[in-house]
Structures are given as structure tokens and as C-alpha cells.
Design an enzyme around this catalytic site. Structure first.
Site: not given
Length: 320
Positions: A92, A302, A183-184, A273
């Protein structure tokens, strides 16, 4: 072991709590129809960065609503026979990254494509054109407009459209195309493979964009999900529209797209996370009905997961 979420045994059966809109399937079929009507106007431009083992290109195409989308494309030099390809999606607000880190796949004889998400840190355009707030975040972009104008709808379609473009390249074997990202990028990997089900292998790492209501329930609407809290504070401080808002977010919740995936999945997650909580990741993973497995890092959050990049490359190199 400390826990920030459900125990692993419960995570393996958790099905998510964010609502799935009743017209969800119609919504995405309508979206795909729009995507397929776009004249992509694909353009390949030799990049300034070049290496002896590969040809490097700037790839551009036109996505839905007229945005011009950019990706880096690395093609193994001298390998014109149809071969595997990997499509990478970034985290992101970031971008497609440096060329150097992608060359390892070309050394194996695999083409590598990395997309810049529209309106984030790279060269892809955000064509805009929605009503309401655009100040804070992409998850809520278009939330006050028609659901077809949610920004992540267009981003998911960019990912699927790029996959189709890659599969049409004469040097790529369309039956051996993989998607991957962190992630994203993990969320976009799931969305891409759901909307372009010919994606044969997926490597989503702690995927974002799943089970928004669970994030809210855990009081973790901060960091990457902070815009949800900001939206309520600015535009619905009494939460009179809470049910409506979470249902609308359901259109862009990757857990609801996950059953459409047909490729083989290898997910990775860290149980510590607090950015994309494990339960939100498993909400999507548990809805996948194709072959799958998950690599669990109990003490990691993360962050970088030791050895996993090698594991992912080995998983994809099984094609060679």
C-alpha cells in the site's frame, strides 16, 4: 506463545464477519464486462535499465475509466519460446520497486512483471472522478458514490487486465502465469486470480483488503486501515450508517472474491501481525477451494519473513 488474534486452530476455520452484498456476483460480472470493453493500447518502451541476461521494458496500458497504468517488464534474453511469467503487486502506497530485485526470475528463464497501482507511489494514473472525500486513503475512495466508483474496484480490474495482457504476449505460456505480492500486493494477488482465473499459481503474503469489519472489531483500524476510522470520525461520527458502510466495503473485500480462484495457492502469514490481522487473512484463505497451503511464522508480524522469498521462487520454479 503470546496471541494478538485467535489461536491457530481457530484461524484455520474462521470464515470472516464482513457482509457480502447480495448482488456481489452481478457487481463483478458488470465490472469485468467494462474491463473487457477497454482498448488497452499496450505500449512497450525499452527501459534505461538493462542487463545482459534480460530485456527490460516500461509497459503501459489503458485501464478502466481511462487511467494509464504502468508496469516494469523483464523478459529473459534469447528466450522466445513460450515460458512462465510472474506478475508482482506492491504494498500500500508504494511502487513497483527497483529493477535489480526482479532480475533473479529472468535468470531462471521466467518473465517478471511488476505493476504500479494507480494513484500510489509509482507512475500509474489515478483518473479520479468520484463524489465525496478523496483526502484520506484508497479504501474509502468512492464510498459516498455509486459502488461502481469504488477505487479498489478499478485497481482490482487493473490487476486482472494486466494478467490478460501478459497471457497474450507471444513469449509467455498463458497456462504458466503466477501472481505474487506482500500486504496490498497479497490482496491484489487474490483479486487478480479471482477475476482472471487462468492465474495458475498464487503467492499472497499477509494479504491486505480482507474482512474490514473484523479489523474494526479488533480495534486495529489504524496504520494501513486508519482511513476507516478517519471516515467514521469525519463523515459518520454517530455510526448511523455503520452497517451500510461495511456492506459497501464488501464489494472490495477479497475474502468474497476468493472462492473464484482456481490456481494453486501458497500463502504466508505472521501470527503477530497487527497491520493485517491473521484472522482477516484466514477469512480469505479459508474460502479458497483450489489446492492451497499456508506457511505460518508464529513470532513474526507485518515484516520480512526469513527464507520465504526462496520458498516462493522454488514454488514457482516447479514449472521449469
Amino acid at each position: 506463545m503470546p496471541l494478538i488474534d485467535f489461536p491457530l486452530e481457530q484461524l484455520r476455520t474462521y470464515q470472516g464477519i464482513s457482509p457480502r452484498p447480495a448482488d456481489f456476483d452481478d457487481y463483478w460480472e458488470r465490472a469485468l464486462t467494462e474491463m473487457k470493453s477497454v482498448d488497452a493500447q499496450v505500449e512497450l518502451i525499452p527501459a534505461r535499465f538493462q542487463v545482459p541476461i534480460a530485456d527490460c521494458f516500461e509497459l503501459f496500458f489503458t485501464g478502466v475509466r481511462g487511467a494509464r497504468i504502468h508496469a516494469k517488464y523483464i523478459r529473459p534474453k534469447g528466450n522466445s519460446a513460450p515460458h512462465p511469467a510472474v506478475i508482482q503487486f506492491h504494498g500500500y502506497s508504494m511502487n513497483s520497486g527497483d529493477w535489480m530485485e526482479k532480475v533473479a526470475y529472468a535468470a531462471l528463464g521466467i518473465s517478471f512483471i511488476s505493476m504500479d497501482v494507480r494513484g500510489q507511489g509509482g507512475s500509474s494514473e489515478d483518473a479520479g472522478g468520484v463524489k465525496g472525500n478523496t483526502l484520506n486513503g484508497h479504501i474509502i475512495r468512492g464510498l459516498d458514490d455509486h459502488p461502481d466508483n469504488l477505487l479498489y474496484r478499478q485497481i482490482y480490474l487493473d490487476a486482472a487486465q494486466l494478467a490478460g495482457i501478459v497471457m497474450d504476449l507471444h513469449e509467455v505460456d498463458p497456462s504458466r502465469v503466477a501472481a505474487m505480492g506482500y500486504s496490498q500486493g497479497g490482496g491484489l494477488t487474490l483479486a487478480c486470480a479471482a477475476l482472471e482465473p487462468r492465474i495458475a499459481k498464487l503467492v499472497p503474503v499477509y494479504p491486505f483488503l480482507s474482512d474490514y469489519k473484523r479489523v474494526w472489531e479488533m480495534d486495529l483500524a489504524k496504520d494501513a486501515y486508519d482511513e476507516i476510522r478517519a471516515y467514521f470520525r469525519k463523515f459518520d461520527p454517530l455510526h448511523t450508517r455503520e452497517a451500510e458502510i461495511f456492506e459497501k466495503l464488501g464489494y472490495i473485500d477479497v475474502q468474497h472474491l476468493a472462492p473464484r480462484i482456481k490456481g494453486e495457492v501458497m500463502m504466508a502469514t505472521g501470527l503477530m501481525d497487527t497491520i493485517t490481522p491473521p484472522s482477516t487473512q484466514f477469512a480469505a484463505y479459508n474460502k479458497i477451494i483450489s489446492p492451497k497451503r499456508v506457511e505460518v511464522y508464529p513470532d513474526y508480524g507485518h515484516e520480512g519473513l526469513p527464507g520465504f522469498a526462496d520458498t516462493a521462487m522454488t514454488f514457482i520454479a516447479e514449472w521449469l
